[in-house]
Scaffold this motif. Sequence first.
Motif, PDB file in Angstrom:
ATOM      1  N   LEU A 121       9.804   6.499  -3.879  1.00  0.00           N
ATOM      2  CA  LEU A 121      10.116   7.921  -3.993  1.00  0.00           C
ATOM      3  C   LEU A 121      11.089   8.358  -2.905  1.00  0.00           C
ATOM      4  O   LEU A 121      12.040   9.099  -3.170  1.00  0.00           O
ATOM      5  CB  LEU A 121       8.838   8.764  -3.928  1.00  0.00           C
ATOM      6  CG  LEU A 121       9.028  10.266  -4.073  1.00  0.00           C
ATOM      7  CD1 LEU A 121       9.603  10.599  -5.446  1.00  0.00           C
ATOM      8  CD2 LEU A 121       7.709  10.976  -3.861  1.00  0.00           C
ATOM      9  N   SER A 122      10.897   7.897  -1.699  1.00  0.00           N
ATOM     10  CA  SER A 122      11.805   8.235  -0.597  1.00  0.00           C
ATOM     11  C   SER A 122      13.204   7.689  -0.854  1.00  0.00           C
ATOM     12  O   SER A 122      14.200   8.362  -0.578  1.00  0.00           O
ATOM     13  CB  SER A 122      11.272   7.676   0.721  1.00  0.00           C
ATOM     14  OG  SER A 122      10.026   8.253   1.028  1.00  0.00           O
TER      15      SER A 122
ATOM     16  N   SER B  31       0.811  -1.210   0.000  1.00  0.00           N
ATOM     17  CA  SER B  31       0.000   0.000   0.000  1.00  0.00           C
ATOM     18  C   SER B  31       0.854   1.274   0.000  1.00  0.00           C
ATOM     19  O   SER B  31       0.369   2.342  -0.367  1.00  0.00           O
ATOM     20  CB  SER B  31      -0.954   0.010   1.196  1.00  0.00           C
ATOM     21  OG  SER B  31      -0.232   0.028   2.402  1.00  0.00           O
ATOM     22  N   ASN B  32       2.104   1.163   0.392  1.00  0.00           N
ATOM     23  CA  ASN B  32       2.983   2.332   0.458  1.00  0.00           C
ATOM     24  C   ASN B  32       4.183   2.217  -0.480  1.00  0.00           C
ATOM     25  O   ASN B  32       5.190   2.901  -0.279  1.00  0.00           O
ATOM     26  CB  ASN B  32       3.481   2.529   1.892  1.00  0.00           C
ATOM     27  CG  ASN B  32       2.364   2.891   2.837  1.00  0.00           C
ATOM     28  OD1 ASN B  32       1.601   3.802   2.579  1.00  0.00           O
ATOM     29  ND2 ASN B  32       2.254   2.146   3.913  1.00  0.00           N
TER      30      ASN B  32
ATOM     31  N   GLY C  53       4.740   3.268  -3.537  1.00  0.00           N
ATOM     32  CA  GLY C  53       5.095   4.514  -4.210  1.00  0.00           C
ATOM     33  C   GLY C  53       5.865   5.454  -3.313  1.00  0.00           C
ATOM     34  O   GLY C  53       6.873   6.049  -3.721  1.00  0.00           O
ATOM     35  N   THR C  54       5.424   5.581  -2.076  1.00  0.00           N
ATOM     36  CA  THR C  54       6.094   6.449  -1.117  1.00  0.00           C
ATOM     37  C   THR C  54       7.482   5.913  -0.783  1.00  0.00           C
ATOM     38  O   THR C  54       8.448   6.680  -0.674  1.00  0.00           O
ATOM     39  CB  THR C  54       5.263   6.557   0.177  1.00  0.00           C
ATOM     40  OG1 THR C  54       3.972   7.046  -0.159  1.00  0.00           O
ATOM     41  CG2 THR C  54       5.915   7.473   1.182  1.00  0.00           C
ATOM     42  N   ILE C  55       7.596   4.606  -0.643  1.00  0.00           N
ATOM     43  CA  ILE C  55       8.879   3.989  -0.316  1.00  0.00           C
ATOM     44  C   ILE C  55       9.873   4.178  -1.462  1.00  0.00           C
ATOM     45  O   ILE C  55      11.029   4.549  -1.244  1.00  0.00           O
ATOM     46  CB  ILE C  55       8.690   2.500   0.027  1.00  0.00           C
ATOM     47  CG1 ILE C  55       7.898   2.363   1.330  1.00  0.00           C
ATOM     48  CG2 ILE C  55      10.029   1.784   0.137  1.00  0.00           C
ATOM     49  CD1 ILE C  55       7.415   0.977   1.640  1.00  0.00           C
TER      50      ILE C  55
END
Length: 55
Positions: free
Chosen positions: A14-15, A7-8, A10-12
Amino acid sequence: MLDFLASNAGTIVLSAVLAVIVGSIIVYLVRQKKRGQPSCGGGCAGCSGACHCKL
């Protein structure tokens, strides 16, 4: 745990990309400093902040 990663994702990703970019910039600036080059990319002649330059 896998649900969180899925679920995360994309955030992971990008980070991680941003961390690599920031790390690369830091390494580049440290190498410039060791070579005695100014970090601003220009020469100190004619620079209004030349008196503050700590090469």
